[in-house]
Design a protein around this motif. Sequence first.
Motif, PDB file in Angstrom:
ATOM      1  N   ILE A   1       6.927  -9.266  18.059  1.00  0.00           N
ATOM      2  CA  ILE A   1       6.626 -10.546  17.429  1.00  0.00           C
ATOM      3  C   ILE A   1       7.885 -11.141  16.812  1.00  0.00           C
ATOM      4  O   ILE A   1       8.180 -12.309  16.999  1.00  0.00           O
ATOM      5  N   CYS A   2       8.642 -10.313  16.052  1.00  0.00           N
ATOM      6  CA  CYS A   2       9.885 -10.835  15.470  1.00  0.00           C
ATOM      7  C   CYS A   2      11.044 -10.485  16.380  1.00  0.00           C
ATOM      8  O   CYS A   2      12.054  -9.954  15.920  1.00  0.00           O
ATOM      9  N   SER A   3      10.948 -10.785  17.664  1.00  0.00           N
ATOM     10  CA  SER A   3      12.007 -10.361  18.580  1.00  0.00           C
ATOM     11  C   SER A   3      13.210 -11.297  18.541  1.00  0.00           C
ATOM     12  O   SER A   3      14.126 -11.134  19.323  1.00  0.00           O
ATOM     13  N   HIS A   4      13.209 -12.266  17.659  1.00  0.00           N
ATOM     14  CA  HIS A   4      14.448 -13.023  17.432  1.00  0.00           C
ATOM     15  C   HIS A   4      15.123 -12.563  16.144  1.00  0.00           C
ATOM     16  O   HIS A   4      16.344 -12.515  16.064  1.00  0.00           O
ATOM     17  N   SER A   5      14.329 -12.209  15.135  1.00  0.00           N
ATOM     18  CA  SER A   5      14.885 -11.842  13.832  1.00  0.00           C
ATOM     19  C   SER A   5      15.742 -10.592  13.912  1.00  0.00           C
ATOM     20  O   SER A   5      16.820 -10.539  13.326  1.00  0.00           O
ATOM     21  N   HIS A   6      15.251  -9.580  14.652  1.00  0.00           N
ATOM     22  CA  HIS A   6      15.979  -8.304  14.695  1.00  0.00           C
ATOM     23  C   HIS A   6      17.363  -8.437  15.332  1.00  0.00           C
ATOM     24  O   HIS A   6      18.351  -8.041  14.708  1.00  0.00           O
ATOM     25  N   PRO A   7      17.474  -9.003  16.557  1.00  0.00           N
ATOM     26  CA  PRO A   7      18.827  -9.143  17.118  1.00  0.00           C
ATOM     27  C   PRO A   7      19.727 -10.055  16.295  1.00  0.00           C
ATOM     28  O   PRO A   7      20.928  -9.793  16.182  1.00  0.00           O
ATOM     29  N   THR A   8      19.162 -11.110  15.694  1.00  0.00           N
ATOM     30  CA  THR A   8      20.006 -12.005  14.890  1.00  0.00           C
ATOM     31  C   THR A   8      20.586 -11.263  13.705  1.00  0.00           C
ATOM     32  O   THR A   8      21.770 -11.401  13.389  1.00  0.00           O
ATOM     33  N   CYS A   9      19.734 -10.461  13.076  1.00  0.00           N
ATOM     34  CA  CYS A   9      20.198  -9.711  11.913  1.00  0.00           C
ATOM     35  C   CYS A   9      21.252  -8.692  12.326  1.00  0.00           C
ATOM     36  O   CYS A   9      22.254  -8.494  11.631  1.00  0.00           O
TER      37      CYS A   9
ATOM     38  N   LEU B   1      16.737 -22.655  14.803  1.00  0.00           N
ATOM     39  CA  LEU B   1      15.628 -23.315  15.502  1.00  0.00           C
ATOM     40  C   LEU B   1      14.662 -22.290  16.074  1.00  0.00           C
ATOM     41  O   LEU B   1      13.442 -22.356  15.836  1.00  0.00           O
ATOM     42  N   ILE B   2      15.207 -21.287  16.798  1.00  0.00           N
ATOM     43  CA  ILE B   2      14.336 -20.262  17.383  1.00  0.00           C
ATOM     44  C   ILE B   2      13.664 -19.446  16.279  1.00  0.00           C
ATOM     45  O   ILE B   2      12.492 -19.115  16.351  1.00  0.00           O
ATOM     46  N   GLY B   3      14.422 -19.167  15.205  1.00  0.00           N
ATOM     47  CA  GLY B   3      13.853 -18.403  14.095  1.00  0.00           C
ATOM     48  C   GLY B   3      12.659 -19.100  13.479  1.00  0.00           C
ATOM     49  O   GLY B   3      11.646 -18.465  13.165  1.00  0.00           O
ATOM     50  N   GLU B   4      12.748 -20.418  13.328  1.00  0.00           N
ATOM     51  CA  GLU B   4      11.635 -21.145  12.703  1.00  0.00           C
ATOM     52  C   GLU B   4      10.444 -21.251  13.651  1.00  0.00           C
ATOM     53  O   GLU B   4       9.286 -21.158  13.225  1.00  0.00           O
ATOM     54  N   LEU B   5      10.729 -21.428  14.955  1.00  0.00           N
ATOM     55  CA  LEU B   5       9.623 -21.440  15.921  1.00  0.00           C
ATOM     56  C   LEU B   5       8.908 -20.096  15.918  1.00  0.00           C
ATOM     57  O   LEU B   5       7.679 -20.017  16.002  1.00  0.00           O
ATOM     58  N   GLU B   6       9.707 -19.034  15.777  1.00  0.00           N
ATOM     59  CA  GLU B   6       9.126 -17.695  15.721  1.00  0.00           C
ATOM     60  C   GLU B   6       8.254 -17.520  14.475  1.00  0.00           C
ATOM     61  O   GLU B   6       7.168 -16.934  14.538  1.00  0.00           O
ATOM     62  N   ARG B   7       8.727 -18.088  13.369  1.00  0.00           N
ATOM     63  CA  ARG B   7       7.944 -18.004  12.133  1.00  0.00           C
ATOM     64  C   ARG B   7       6.605 -18.712  12.325  1.00  0.00           C
ATOM     65  O   ARG B   7       5.553 -18.200  11.944  1.00  0.00           O
ATOM     66  N   ILE B   8       6.631 -19.883  12.956  1.00  0.00           N
ATOM     67  CA  ILE B   8       5.384 -20.622  13.158  1.00  0.00           C
ATOM     68  C   ILE B   8       4.432 -19.817  14.043  1.00  0.00           C
ATOM     69  O   ILE B   8       3.250 -19.658  13.724  1.00  0.00           O
TER      70      ILE B   8
ATOM     71  N   GLY C   1      25.072 -16.325   9.691  1.00  0.00           N
ATOM     72  CA  GLY C   1      24.655 -16.560  11.069  1.00  0.00           C
ATOM     73  C   GLY C   1      23.659 -17.680  11.217  1.00  0.00           C
ATOM     74  O   GLY C   1      23.349 -18.096  12.320  1.00  0.00           O
ATOM     75  N   ALA C   2      23.123 -18.186  10.106  1.00  0.00           N
ATOM     76  CA  ALA C   2      22.095 -19.213  10.186  1.00  0.00           C
ATOM     77  C   ALA C   2      22.569 -20.485   9.499  1.00  0.00           C
ATOM     78  O   ALA C   2      23.609 -20.508   8.852  1.00  0.00           O
ATOM     79  N   ALA C   3      21.767 -21.525   9.637  1.00  0.00           N
ATOM     80  CA  ALA C   3      22.191 -22.823   9.106  1.00  0.00           C
ATOM     81  C   ALA C   3      21.300 -23.293   7.965  1.00  0.00           C
ATOM     82  O   ALA C   3      21.182 -24.491   7.733  1.00  0.00           O
ATOM     83  N   TYR C   4      20.687 -22.344   7.264  1.00  0.00           N
ATOM     84  CA  TYR C   4      19.731 -22.768   6.242  1.00  0.00           C
ATOM     85  C   TYR C   4      20.382 -23.524   5.086  1.00  0.00           C
ATOM     86  O   TYR C   4      19.737 -24.317   4.430  1.00  0.00           O
TER      87      TYR C   4
ATOM     88  N   ARG D   1      21.279  -9.681   6.129  1.00  0.00           N
ATOM     89  CA  ARG D   1      19.871  -9.909   5.764  1.00  0.00           C
ATOM     90  C   ARG D   1      19.355 -11.146   6.466  1.00  0.00           C
ATOM     91  O   ARG D   1      20.103 -12.077   6.744  1.00  0.00           O
ATOM     92  N   TRP D   2      18.069 -11.120   6.746  1.00  0.00           N
ATOM     93  CA  TRP D   2      17.462 -12.230   7.471  1.00  0.00           C
ATOM     94  C   TRP D   2      16.014 -12.325   7.015  1.00  0.00           C
ATOM     95  O   TRP D   2      15.366 -11.299   6.828  1.00  0.00           O
ATOM     96  N   GLU D   3      15.535 -13.537   6.834  1.00  0.00           N
ATOM     97  CA  GLU D   3      14.141 -13.712   6.460  1.00  0.00           C
ATOM     98  C   GLU D   3      13.306 -13.772   7.742  1.00  0.00           C
ATOM     99  O   GLU D   3      13.183 -14.811   8.375  1.00  0.00           O
ATOM    100  N   ALA D   4      12.736 -12.618   8.114  1.00  0.00           N
ATOM    101  CA  ALA D   4      11.845 -12.556   9.271  1.00  0.00           C
ATOM    102  C   ALA D   4      10.495 -13.153   8.856  1.00  0.00           C
ATOM    103  O   ALA D   4      10.257 -13.364   7.664  1.00  0.00           O
ATOM    104  N   PRO D   5       9.607 -13.449   9.808  1.00  0.00           N
ATOM    105  CA  PRO D   5       8.299 -13.996   9.411  1.00  0.00           C
ATOM    106  C   PRO D   5       7.556 -13.129   8.404  1.00  0.00           C
ATOM    107  O   PRO D   5       6.777 -13.638   7.601  1.00  0.00           O
ATOM    108  N   ARG D   6       7.808 -11.826   8.424  1.00  0.00           N
ATOM    109  CA  ARG D   6       7.092 -10.941   7.495  1.00  0.00           C
ATOM    110  C   ARG D   6       7.869 -10.642   6.222  1.00  0.00           C
ATOM    111  O   ARG D   6       7.358  -9.954   5.353  1.00  0.00           O
ATOM    112  N   GLY D   7       9.092 -11.121   6.114  1.00  0.00           N
ATOM    113  CA  GLY D   7       9.844 -10.885   4.889  1.00  0.00           C
ATOM    114  C   GLY D   7      11.268 -10.476   5.177  1.00  0.00           C
ATOM    115  O   GLY D   7      11.736 -10.577   6.304  1.00  0.00           O
ATOM    116  N   GLY D   8      11.933 -10.017   4.135  1.00  0.00           N
ATOM    117  CA  GLY D   8      13.356  -9.729   4.240  1.00  0.00           C
ATOM    118  C   GLY D   8      13.640  -8.541   5.134  1.00  0.00           C
ATOM    119  O   GLY D   8      13.101  -7.455   4.957  1.00  0.00           O
ATOM    120  N   LEU D   9      14.533  -8.776   6.083  1.00  0.00           N
ATOM    121  CA  LEU D   9      14.927  -7.729   7.017  1.00  0.00           C
ATOM    122  C   LEU D   9      16.364  -7.361   6.694  1.00  0.00           C
ATOM    123  O   LEU D   9      17.174  -8.236   6.436  1.00  0.00           O
TER     124      LEU D   9
END
Lengths: 152, 365
Positions: B69-77, B100-107, B237-240, B301-309
């Motif tokens: 499910i979070c298959s974008h968060s893990h490699p990004t982190c 962009l992909i991270g937010e689509l994944e969160r949705i 790595g992100a643009a937040y 660190r990365w905010e995955a849909p389920r929380g801090g990774l």
Amino acid sequence: MFLDAIKQFLRYSQKKSLWVFHVNTGSCNGCDIEILALFSSKYDAERFGIKLVGSPKHADILLVTGPVTTKSRDPLLRAYDMMPKPKAVVSVGVCSLSGGVFAKSYNVLGPVDNFIPVHVYIGGCSAHPNMILEGLLRAAQILCEEEELWSF
Amino acid sequence: MDKNKRFVLPIGPIHIALEEPIQLRLETEGNIVKNVQLKIGYVHRAIEFLLANKDFYQGIIVVERVCGICSHSHPTCFVQALEQIAEIEVPLRARYLRTLIGELERIHSHLLNTAITCEILGFKTLFVRFMNARENIKDLMEGISGHRGNYAFNTIGGVRKDLFEDEIHEVKKSIDSLEPEIFQLIETVLSNSILISRTKGIGVLTYQDAIDLSVVGPVARASGVDLDLRKDVAMPGAAYEFLEFEKVVEKDGDVLSRVKVRLLEMVESFKIIKQILKDLPKGTILTKKFVPIPKGIGISRWEAPRGGLIYYCITDGTDIPYRVKIRAPSFVNIYALNRILINQDVADVTLISGSIDPCFSCMQR
């Protein structure tokens, strides 16, 4: 003679009503979510009479996702033994048919066909719902036609 | 029968209410849960061991399969930690695309969890509608990255696929058509009196408990803990930092507020996506094709849909990482079950355990 007629009827009816039980033996969730998507409205496997059931005792087909890990081997074998005959096994995803990226791990015992006979293999990481659907229909065909499965 | 006699009710490892294998042993008195034991390890695939035997570029592929499910968060982190060691400046366009992909994944993750919550409640219509909306998001992600599940979008120093001008236009169009549909679903959930009365006051995790158990993500934010890594830490790595959005924090800590946090976060995610599509900077998407990684330590660190990774990488100058430690958000959150299931009805167990959005394959790696 009469029994044969019943058997023929059962074989025919099997094709249109498949009950499926799903076991996760160590998958990464990807294929499991695609199975969930398969049974929701877009791909809608229920139009072919395919239904997910809650107990292996009701099931005709076992859907297995993931490589078999040390701890999930026994639950898999127990679920397989509980299923009534005739039964067919569909392995979903590349990990369940070869181990995939997890093949060399210390906790992964091997692909699913080392433990139970598998009738349909579905590749892909993760497998597309359409592919899973096609595999299930193939399994229905096998369940209907294969002579060995009915000798009990 | 003795009323105070305790009965142990095992759920799992293979159970219809659970997508993945885990065993919950509930000690019950009558209908009330008194104690909970968790048995995990059924999907342990030894990812950290595998990572120590593969080189960095193979590692990205393995890390992607920690969780489907979070298959974008893990490699990004993971690549963020390696970029930190190699001191690579990621191009701005690549950072925006990752976001962009991270937010689509969160949705899509939040839609999935809300759909499952509705299914547990017996609300089949809403389940189907949420899954439909999720399929649209999945199609969009397939269009952008080329795959429904594992996007293979990241590489060290940037991303692997660019978005062209006409593609951006198409994505914009489908986001514009999806937004009202999902907003309407959110409104339906938040105004449905049956759904609210079924989830209100159940499975309460107090603020103090949330701090003590150090839960992360939507579970923490639903208990009033003001914790969102997208705002709190610098993510190279992100643009937040260039985007405007708000933290969603609720006070009550029950199942309803967890559902609410996830739903309102989707609104914020749509806001972020629209900003990204509006001012996506021009330029390259990758600095250098193959980058040697020097000796060093990287924490990302990365905010995955389920929380801090959290990824902790140690490298020794060779092709292969010396050690990679993964701390997945579900591993912290699952122990909140020990607190919130106590003195609840057995009938509510699936609802409450579903509300913390457990991902067992992240947790057991």
